[in-house]
Design an enzyme around this catalytic site. Structure first.
Site, PDB file in Angstrom:
ATOM      1  CE  LYS A  44     -42.335   3.028  34.932  1.00  0.00           C
ATOM      2  NZ  LYS A  44     -43.424   4.006  34.593  1.00  0.00           N
ATOM      3  CB  SER A  45     -40.424   2.565  43.034  1.00  0.00           C
ATOM      4  OG  SER A  45     -39.076   2.638  42.693  1.00  0.00           O
ATOM      5  N   GLY A  46     -43.601   2.369  41.662  1.00  0.00           N
ATOM      6  CA  GLY A  46     -44.996   2.369  42.105  1.00  0.00           C
ATOM      7  C   GLY A  46     -45.416   3.746  42.607  1.00  0.00           C
ATOM      8  CG  HIS A  99     -38.911  10.106  40.149  1.00  0.00           C
ATOM      9  ND1 HIS A  99     -39.601   9.164  40.856  1.00  0.00           N
ATOM     10  CD2 HIS A  99     -39.584  10.250  38.978  1.00  0.00           C
ATOM     11  CE1 HIS A  99     -40.662   8.771  40.141  1.00  0.00           C
ATOM     12  NE2 HIS A  99     -40.673   9.421  39.011  1.00  0.00           N
ATOM     13  CB  SER A 129     -41.478  -1.319  35.469  1.00  0.00           C
ATOM     14  OG  SER A 129     -42.497  -0.361  35.396  1.00  0.00           O
ATOM     15  CE1 TYR A 184     -46.025  -1.721  42.253  1.00  0.00           C
ATOM     16  CE2 TYR A 184     -45.447  -4.039  42.505  1.00  0.00           C
ATOM     17  CZ  TYR A 184     -46.158  -3.045  41.861  1.00  0.00           C
ATOM     18  OH  TYR A 184     -46.995  -3.374  40.820  1.00  0.00           O
ATOM     19  CB  SER A 218     -55.761   2.996  45.216  1.00  0.00           C
ATOM     20  OG  SER A 218     -55.985   2.065  46.256  1.00  0.00           O
ATOM     21  CE  LYS A 249     -46.650  -8.916  31.783  1.00  0.00           C
ATOM     22  NZ  LYS A 249     -45.625  -9.984  31.805  1.00  0.00           N
TER      23      LYS A 249
END
Ligand SMILES: Nc1ncnc2c1ncn2[C@@H]1O[C@H](COP(=O)(O)O)[C@@H](OP(=O)(O)O)[C@H]1O
Ligand SMILES: CCc1ccc(OS(=O)(=O)O)cc1
Length: 286
Positions: A44-46, A99, A129, A184, A218, A249
């Site tokens: 969830k870091s991008g 990850h 997130s 991010y 992107s 978001k």
């Protein structure tokens, strides 16, 4: 589909994507090559945004590849059964995602010159997130409330374990010439300059129109509509609830809309305690 964890050397890993015997084989036999590029993130870091950018750098801004091949085939996750099986038979140079905490990455990484990009994000935004993503997914343990997920996150009882440990582990690579740390937040604040920084690290050059195409394709808006990137392909396998998407978001600081004052204070305290030894400049949100 159980949506639980396998505990692998003390780290909770999603049991629908990770098979211990396959991960063991990957750790013992996967050989990173000098030409490979490795994206490492805490979930969830991008991660998928960075994958999209790297794919577009590789295609010189041409969106054909990202529009026709699922994102998990373009840069497979080495720890997943599906990803490892793709990678082990693939011709290089490879784009690889992981990850994994540093102690679990195949050891050949440390003797290769493979380029590693480590993407950091404000853990408060990662928490929010993750809470929303795991609430709509059917392959990761579902939290019942943000309050419950907050506790799990602090304890490290979430996919890939403790964020604090993940950062500490990978920061031991800081300063190596094949290791680039990005955030991010900087990627959002100035995507163009950050992409140029990535290109420089990779020794790639994009023409102005190629860079413009990369930035457009992107962007959050375009990725949200790209079914090869937005995870809606998972609907067919009931891995993600109907209408569920990776693209929620795409902003920084959303945690302020969800944390209570008490949670914000508790998180600050834990952050200060656990991250006191890490240079502040790594955390642009602090
Ligand atoms: N092009 C983009 N621009 C900004 N954020 C993006 C993005 N693509 C994905 N993201 C965000 O990255 C997070 C998912 O990270 P990962 O890929 O590591 O699972 C989600 O954050 P939010 O849930 O805060 O919106 C998602 O919206
Ligand atoms: C199917 C690819 C995939 C999707 C979501 C994942 O979750 S997390 O990034 O580990 O939280 C992992 C792999």
């Amino acid at each position: 589909m159980s949506g639980g964890y396998i505990w692998f050397e003390g780290i909770p890993l999603p049991d629908t994507t990770v098979v211990p015997e396959v991960l063991r084989e990957a750790l013992e036999s996967f050989v990173f090559k000098d030409e490979d590029v490795v994206i490492v993130t805490y979930p969830k870091s991008g991660t998928n945004w960075l994958i999209e950018i790297l794919c577009l750098i590789s295609s010189k801004g041409d969106p054909k590849w990202i529009q026709s091949v699922p994102i998990w085939d373009r840069s497979p996750w080495i720890e997943n059964e599906y990803g490892y099986n793709l990678l082990k038979d693939k011709e290089g140079p490879l784009l690889i995602t992981s990850h994994l905490p540093i102690q679990l990455i195949p050891k050949s990484l440390f003797s290769s010159k493979a380029k590693v990009i480590y993407l950091i994000r404000n853990p408060r935004d990662i928490l929010v997130s993750g809470y929303f993503f795991y609430s709509i997914s059917n392959f990761i343990k579902k939290p019942e409330s943000l309050e419950q997920y907050f506790e799990w996150f602090i304890q490290g009882n979430v996919p890939y374990g403790s964020w604090f440990d993940h950062i500490h582990g990978w920061m031991s690579m800081k300063g190596k010439e094949n290791f680039l740390i990005l955030s991010y937040e900087e990627l959002r604040r100035d995507t163009r300059s950050t992409v140029q920084k990535i290109c420089q690290f990779l020794g790639k050059k994009l023409e102005p129109e190629e860079l413009n195409s990369l930035l457009k394709n992107s962007s959050f808006k375009v990725m949200k509509e790209n079914k090869m990137s937005n995870f809606t392909l998972l609907h067919a396998y009931h891995l993600l609830e109907e209408n569920g998407s990776l693209m929620r978001k795409g902003i920084s600081g959303d945690w302020k809309n969800y944390f209570t004052v008490a949670q914000a204070e508790a998180f600050d305290k834990i952050f200060q305690e656990k991250m006191a030894d890490v240079p502040r400049e790594l955390f642009p949100w602090e």
